[in-house]
Design an enzyme around this catalytic site. Structure first.
Site, short mmCIF file in Angstrom:
data_model
loop_
_atom_site.label_atom_id
_atom_site.label_comp_id
_atom_site.label_asym_id
_atom_site.label_seq_id
_atom_site.Cartn_x
_atom_site.Cartn_y
_atom_site.Cartn_z
N ASP A 38 10.42 23.04 -2.72
CA ASP A 38 10.55 23.61 -1.28
C ASP A 38 11.22 24.76 -0.98
O ASP A 38 11.99 24.64 -1.55
CB ASP A 38 11.35 21.88 -0.45
CG ASP A 38 12.31 22.89 0.81
OD1 ASP A 38 11.30 23.82 1.49
OD2 ASP A 38 12.13 21.34 1.10
N VAL A 39 10.38 25.65 -0.71
CA VAL A 39 10.93 26.98 -0.86
C VAL A 39 12.54 27.36 0.25
O VAL A 39 13.17 28.31 -0.98
CB VAL A 39 9.99 28.29 0.01
CG1 VAL A 39 8.72 28.03 -0.82
CG2 VAL A 39 10.20 28.17 1.24
N GLY A 85 4.77 28.29 5.39
CA GLY A 85 5.03 28.74 7.00
C GLY A 85 5.00 27.71 7.70
O GLY A 85 4.03 27.14 7.84
N LYS A 90 7.95 26.01 20.74
CA LYS A 90 8.96 24.75 22.61
C LYS A 90 9.74 26.99 23.26
O LYS A 90 9.48 27.84 23.06
CB LYS A 90 9.79 24.47 22.00
CG LYS A 90 10.16 23.28 21.79
CD LYS A 90 9.94 22.28 23.17
CE LYS A 90 9.34 20.95 22.38
NZ LYS A 90 8.29 20.50 23.86
N TYR A 107 9.70 31.14 15.97
CA TYR A 107 8.33 31.94 14.87
C TYR A 107 8.68 33.64 14.79
O TYR A 107 8.08 33.99 13.99
CB TYR A 107 7.47 31.35 15.39
CG TYR A 107 6.15 31.67 14.49
CD1 TYR A 107 6.06 30.64 13.25
CD2 TYR A 107 4.94 32.38 15.12
CE1 TYR A 107 5.03 31.34 12.12
CE2 TYR A 107 4.18 32.45 14.17
CZ TYR A 107 4.18 31.91 12.82
OH TYR A 107 3.37 32.19 11.73
P1 NAD Z 1 -1.15 25.67 7.32
O1 NAD Z 1 0.43 25.23 8.06
O2 NAD Z 1 -2.28 25.45 7.39
O3 NAD Z 1 -0.32 25.58 5.32
C1 NAD Z 1 1.31 26.39 5.63
C2 NAD Z 1 1.26 25.44 3.56
O4 NAD Z 1 3.10 25.42 3.46
C3 NAD Z 1 1.59 24.31 3.85
O5 NAD Z 1 1.05 23.35 2.84
C4 NAD Z 1 2.64 23.44 3.57
O6 NAD Z 1 2.90 22.19 3.24
C5 NAD Z 1 3.54 24.88 3.13
N1 NAD Z 1 4.50 24.48 3.33
C6 NAD Z 1 5.68 24.00 4.67
N2 NAD Z 1 6.72 24.68 4.22
C7 NAD Z 1 6.59 24.66 2.93
C8 NAD Z 1 7.90 25.14 2.53
N3 NAD Z 1 9.35 24.64 2.93
N4 NAD Z 1 8.30 24.36 1.35
C9 NAD Z 1 7.15 25.42 0.55
N5 NAD Z 1 5.77 25.17 1.17
C10 NAD Z 1 5.67 24.83 2.19
O7 NAD Z 1 -0.63 27.54 7.84
P2 NAD Z 1 -1.33 28.54 7.85
O8 NAD Z 1 -2.11 28.19 8.44
O9 NAD Z 1 -2.43 28.20 6.33
O10 NAD Z 1 -0.85 29.31 7.57
C11 NAD Z 1 0.08 30.36 6.49
C12 NAD Z 1 1.00 31.36 6.68
O11 NAD Z 1 0.53 32.07 7.23
C13 NAD Z 1 2.22 30.55 6.83
O12 NAD Z 1 2.61 31.78 7.17
C14 NAD Z 1 1.76 30.99 8.80
O13 NAD Z 1 3.11 31.81 9.63
C15 NAD Z 1 0.66 32.79 8.62
N6 NAD Z 1 -0.11 32.72 10.05
C16 NAD Z 1 -1.19 31.83 9.65
C17 NAD Z 1 -1.39 32.28 11.05
C18 NAD Z 1 -2.64 31.82 11.52
O14 NAD Z 1 -3.60 31.86 12.35
N7 NAD Z 1 -3.49 30.50 11.08
C19 NAD Z 1 -0.87 33.57 12.05
C20 NAD Z 1 -0.36 34.40 11.33
C21 NAD Z 1 0.61 34.06 10.62
#
Ligand code: NAD
Length: 460
Positions: free
Chosen positions: A274-275, A303, A308, A366
């Site tokens: 867990d980060v 992330g 909310k 966020y």
């Molecule tokens: P996702 O929810 O599909 O995947 C996120 C991954 O992070 C999951 O595998 C989860 O288990 C892991 N994770 C969550 N909390 C963690 C923790 N405490 N320690 C270790 N791992 C943890 O999300 P995604 O869409 O692939 O997004 C990845 C990144 O890109 C995130 O930082 C997100 O905020 C950012 N982002 C995504 C989008 C989008 O449109 N999908 C847009 C902007 C930014």
């Protein structure tokens, strides 16, 4: 997570109906293909300055058909415009109108790239390294330079057919033939930048390697990607591995099965972590150095969202988002920067978001975390530069993933179309931009936030 509308308007009947009704007609983007990664057609280099000459030299070295005038060219793959020597807004029209005459000849998936120097002021939405020249710029020079930003962003909005327009800002004091100017031009021409549109990258110093193998730009590097079990993180892991790196994927124990599967496939150890663990940075270093001796590249991708409206927000939702998305990155970076186990050119990329640039309804927590990432990156840049490295952020817009699949259907459809490319990006689009920023081709790009958002209309 598929965009059925995009598939429909690219089928025979769907294309006709959408055309008749004046509906958006997104096209399938030209994405990276090893060995075949340039736009089709001639590359037009407009302008007579040193930067134009340097770019033409690079383009010739890549075996492209380089032309210095729009006359007698039928099929244009890309246009590179040198504005680096502009002193007054009155000088902007000539090259812009020459570009105009070439636009109709631009092929699908083509590119427009401006080369210019950073102005003063709010600039490009990225830290553009302007402080050093604050006193040296006259109002007319600054106006001309910022005028280029207006031109580029408008051209990007006018393009169709998957054509993108992006700019390279060459900081004052940096030579137009610096390695990362070459790198940034290569990136913007490439399918690796398919979903980057209307954006600027600032080259702030002469570091970097112009000779990087473009098919394997991170060859031999040891990398860690957090949140790697699915979505963008999984794709970053796969893309870095395909680009030559050894990548150790990290994710929470709950995602252990998917993580092990990925790690087995790539023949690397998986790290269940867990980060937000206070020892996360040290645990990453311990595993990686025991096995590989050093750590070169880190992607802070883990992330979460807990959306909310602020009126309904509670402390648990606020704190968990801040803890995962920003506090963990701060803590891990502190450990990494204090360590002797980093390679000679350490590079970090952090995931921000367009919500962090522009804010977003229902996402104060966020947006606080993701705007925080942009601030973190700008302030960490000089610290990591002292160790020979770089840190940058990517700010994805709407990316097709489990995270965005949670958005209610009608809002999701609207979010997908509200950008110049009229579609959501794919995880691989974010992964390719990250791969470039982690490569030595980008060694002179530091402290920047690059949006991978198709020029989302959110926050321009
Ligand atoms: P996702 O929810 O599909 O995947 C996120 C991954 O992070 C999951 O595998 C989860 O288990 C892991 N994770 C969550 N909390 C963690 C923790 N405490 N320690 C270790 N791992 C943890 O999300 P995604 O869409 O692939 O997004 C990845 C990144 O890109 C995130 O930082 C997100 O905020 C950012 N982002 C995504 C989008 C989008 O449109 N999908 C847009 C902007 C930014």
């Amino acid at each position: 997570m598929t965009d059925t509308y995009l598939d429909m308007v690219n089928s025979g009947l769907g294309k006709q109906v959408a055309g008749k009704l004046g509906l958006p007609r997104p096209v399938t983007l030209r994405r990276f293909k090893a060995g075949a990664d340039f736009p089709e057609g001639s590359v037009l280099v407009l302008g007579k300055g040193r930067a134009a000459d340097a770019a033409a030299k690079d383009l010739l070295a890549w075996d492209l058909d380089v032309r210095r005038t729009a006359q007698d060219v039928d099929r244009v793959g890309a246009v590179v415009i040198d504005y680096t020597e502009a002193q007054n807004p009155s000088e902007l029209g000539g090259p812009a109108l020459e570009l105009a005459s070439a636009l109709r000849k631009l092929r699908r998936g083509g590119r427009v790239i401006t080369l210019s120097r950073p102005a003063l002021g709010i600039g490009t939405g990225a830290a553009s390294g302007t402080a050093a020249n604050a006193e040296a710029l006259s109002p007319a020079v600054s106006a001309a330079r910022q005028g280029v930003v207006g031109i580029l962003r408008s051209v990007a909005q006018e393009m169709r057919g998957g054509v993108t327009a992006n700019g390279v800002l060459i900081a004052d004091g940096v030579s137009p033939d610096a390695a990362s100017v070459t790198g940034a031009i290569r990136f913007f021409l490439s399918g690796r930048s398919a979903y980057v549109d209307g954006q600027f990258l600032t080259v702030s110093d002469d570091r970097g390697d112009a000779g990087v193998d473009w098919d394997h730009p991170v060859a031999g590097k040891i990398a860690v990607v957090t949140g790697a079990a699915r979505g963008i993180g999984e794709q970053v892991t796969r893309t870095l591995a395909a680009s030559g790196a050894t990548v150790i994927p990290v994710d929470v124990p709950m995602a252990g099965d998917a993580l092990s599967k990925l790690a087995n496939e790539l023949r690397v150890p998986a790290l269940q972590l867990d980060v937000t663990d206070p020892q996360a940075g040290q645990k990453i270093l311990d595993l990686v150095t025991a096995r590989y001796g050093r750590l070169d590249l880190v992607v802070h991708n883990a992330g979460i969202t807990r959306d909310k409206m602020l009126a309904n927000m509670d402390a648990a939702k606020w704190d968990s988002v801040l803890a995962v998305n920003i506090e963990s990155q701060l803590r891990i970076n502190e450990t990494l920067l204090a360590s002797k186990d980093l390679g000679p050119a350490p590079r970090i990329v952090c995931l921000a978001s367009t919500s962090g640039v522009a804010g977003n309804r229902g996402q104060t927590n966020y947006a606080a975390s993701k705007a925080g990432v942009i601030g973190l990156v700008a302030a960490t840049a000089p610290l990591i530069a002292a160790k020979g490295g770089t840190i940058n952020a990517v700010a994805p817009g709407f990316i097709e993933s489990d995270m965005t699949a949670k958005i209610p259907a009608a809002r999701r459809q609207i979010s997908r179309r509200l950008n110049s490319l009229q579609q959501g990006g794919l995880p691989v689009d974010v992964a390719q931009a990250i791969t470039f920023l982690l490569s030595d081709a980008a060694g002179g790009i530091n402290g920047q936030t690059l949006r991978v958002c198709g020029q989302s209309l959110v926050g321009a």
